[in-house]
Scaffold this motif. Sequence first.
Motif, PDB file in Angstrom:
ATOM      1  N   SER A 184       2.313  -7.102  -6.030  1.00 17.35           N
ATOM      2  CA  SER A 184       1.000  -7.571  -6.496  1.00 17.35           C
ATOM      3  C   SER A 184       1.134  -8.861  -7.287  1.00 17.35           C
ATOM      4  CB  SER A 184       0.333  -6.489  -7.347  1.00 17.35           C
ATOM      5  OG  SER A 184       0.083  -5.326  -6.590  1.00 17.35           O
TER       6      SER A 184
ATOM      7  N   ARG B  54      -3.865  -4.364   1.100  1.00 17.48           N
ATOM      8  CA  ARG B  54      -3.328  -3.406   0.121  1.00 17.48           C
ATOM      9  C   ARG B  54      -4.432  -2.491  -0.410  1.00 17.48           C
ATOM     10  NH1 ARG B  54      -3.698  -3.643  -5.273  1.00 17.48           N
ATOM     11  NH2 ARG B  54      -2.220  -2.416  -6.527  1.00 17.48           N
ATOM     12  N   VAL B  55      -5.557  -3.084  -0.781  1.00 16.66           N
ATOM     13  CA  VAL B  55      -6.672  -2.287  -1.315  1.00 16.66           C
ATOM     14  C   VAL B  55      -7.201  -1.320  -0.258  1.00 16.66           C
ATOM     15  CG1 VAL B  55      -9.044  -2.412  -2.171  1.00 16.66           C
ATOM     16  CG2 VAL B  55      -7.335  -4.042  -2.992  1.00 16.66           C
TER      17      VAL B  55
ATOM     18  N   ARG C 241       5.354   2.705  -7.401  1.00 15.07           N
ATOM     19  CA  ARG C 241       4.600   2.035  -8.461  1.00 15.07           C
ATOM     20  C   ARG C 241       5.239   0.705  -8.868  1.00 15.07           C
ATOM     21  NH1 ARG C 241       1.161   3.650 -12.629  1.00 15.07           N
ATOM     22  NH2 ARG C 241       0.430   1.762 -13.661  1.00 15.07           N
TER      23      ARG C 241
ATOM     24  N   ASP D  32       5.098  -1.866  -6.039  1.00 17.12           N
ATOM     25  CA  ASP D  32       3.714  -2.310  -5.867  1.00 17.12           C
ATOM     26  C   ASP D  32       3.358  -3.353  -6.921  1.00 17.12           C
ATOM     27  OD1 ASP D  32       1.093  -2.488  -4.986  1.00 17.12           O
ATOM     28  OD2 ASP D  32       0.422  -0.796  -6.203  1.00 17.12           O
TER      29      ASP D  32
ATOM     30  N   GLY E 220       0.799  -1.215   0.000  1.00 12.84           N
ATOM     31  CA  GLY E 220       0.000   0.000   0.000  1.00 12.84           C
ATOM     32  C   GLY E 220       0.830   1.263   0.000  1.00 12.84           C
ATOM     33  N   PHE E 221       2.000   1.211   0.628  1.00 13.67           N
ATOM     34  CA  PHE E 221       2.870   2.385   0.699  1.00 13.67           C
ATOM     35  C   PHE E 221       3.989   2.353  -0.340  1.00 13.67           C
ATOM     36  CE2 PHE E 221       0.950   2.661   4.884  1.00 13.67           C
ATOM     37  CZ  PHE E 221       0.857   4.024   5.099  1.00 13.67           C
TER      38      PHE E 221
ATOM     39  N   LYS F 218      -4.710   1.634   0.404  1.00 11.24           N
ATOM     40  CA  LYS F 218      -4.724   2.631  -0.667  1.00 11.24           C
ATOM     41  C   LYS F 218      -5.984   3.489  -0.597  1.00 11.24           C
ATOM     42  CE  LYS F 218      -1.652   0.490  -4.022  1.00 11.24           C
ATOM     43  NZ  LYS F 218      -0.714   1.647  -3.973  1.00 11.24           N
ATOM     44  N   GLN F 219      -7.110   2.912  -0.183  1.00  5.53           N
ATOM     45  CA  GLN F 219      -8.332   3.696  -0.031  1.00  5.53           C
ATOM     46  C   GLN F 219      -8.195   4.704   1.105  1.00  5.53           C
ATOM     47  OE1 GLN F 219     -11.431   0.793   0.529  1.00  5.53           O
ATOM     48  NE2 GLN F 219     -11.649   0.368  -1.662  1.00  5.53           N
TER      49      GLN F 219
ATOM     50  N   LEU G 221      -5.458   5.994   2.342  1.00  3.66           N
ATOM     51  CA  LEU G 221      -4.437   7.010   2.072  1.00  3.66           C
ATOM     52  C   LEU G 221      -4.962   8.166   1.220  1.00  3.66           C
ATOM     53  CD1 LEU G 221      -1.230   4.836   1.465  1.00  3.66           C
ATOM     54  CD2 LEU G 221      -1.862   6.161   3.495  1.00  3.66           C
ATOM     55  N   THR G 222      -6.116   7.977   0.580  1.00  8.27           N
ATOM     56  CA  THR G 222      -6.692   9.061  -0.224  1.00  8.27           C
ATOM     57  C   THR G 222      -7.574  10.000   0.602  1.00  8.27           C
ATOM     58  OG1 THR G 222      -8.622   7.720  -0.837  1.00  8.27           O
ATOM     59  CG2 THR G 222      -6.682   7.574  -2.259  1.00  8.27           C
TER      60      THR G 222
END
Length: 270
Positions: free
Chosen positions: A103, A149-150, A96, A99, A92-93, A153-154, A156-157
Amino acid sequence: MRGRLTFIVGCVLVAAVLLVAAVSLVWLPYDPADTTGGRLAPPGGEHLLGTDKLGRDLLTQLMVGARIALTVGIGSVLVGGLIGVTAGLLAGFATRWLDDVLSAALDIVIAFPTLLLAMLVVAAREASLGSAVLAIGLAMSGVVARLTRVLVKQVLTRDYITASRTSGTSWPRVVAEHVLPNIAPTLLVNLALQLGLAVLAEAALSYLGLGPPPPNASWGRLLQEAQATVLTAPTGAIAPGVLLVVLVVGVNLVADGLRDLADPTRRRSR
């Protein structure tokens, strides 16, 4: 109301198996290795549920099996949760390219069959309680990591993450104070579901001879041993199967209840 009833029923079923497992730690009707009960004795008398084909008391075997199922299930969830949450946080952190690499690795772990992974672990170690916990935990870690991870990322926004970073809060503190508390309810529901799958996986491994070896009386091994005498002594096959269903259904009902608690909109829709 329906969600609350589901949660209560699930807790009762799981608590019943937990009670049996706890009692087995301090008391058993017979020694698990005692084969003096007579081969395939019917239920009643000195053996409430009868004996198996080796003359062992079936009730004793089932009680030990409850302990094994919960030990492997909970142990696997702890291993899978620790590895999965850690890997999910890193993904998540991550940048690119990192990640993408993580993944891809998670996809491989998820696609890898649990039984095949167990065979590899058993070949490297040996068939034991620890090997079963490690194999099942590794298998479920990929699912937990992808979900983590999902969720990360949610989170962090969100605006409060930006505000926290702007105020000078360090990333470790952001994770501890904002990220983990916000993803914990969803992860808890998922881990509860994974517990039911871990119990089934342990039974499958033991059925194939890859689980904890004797004298550990796994429900899966009891099913395997009873299949040849299912018509003449059906209790030996029915009893472990019923207990396995009770525990898995109970865990899934608890997970469903936890999902209602974590999602108020879903609770209101019922």
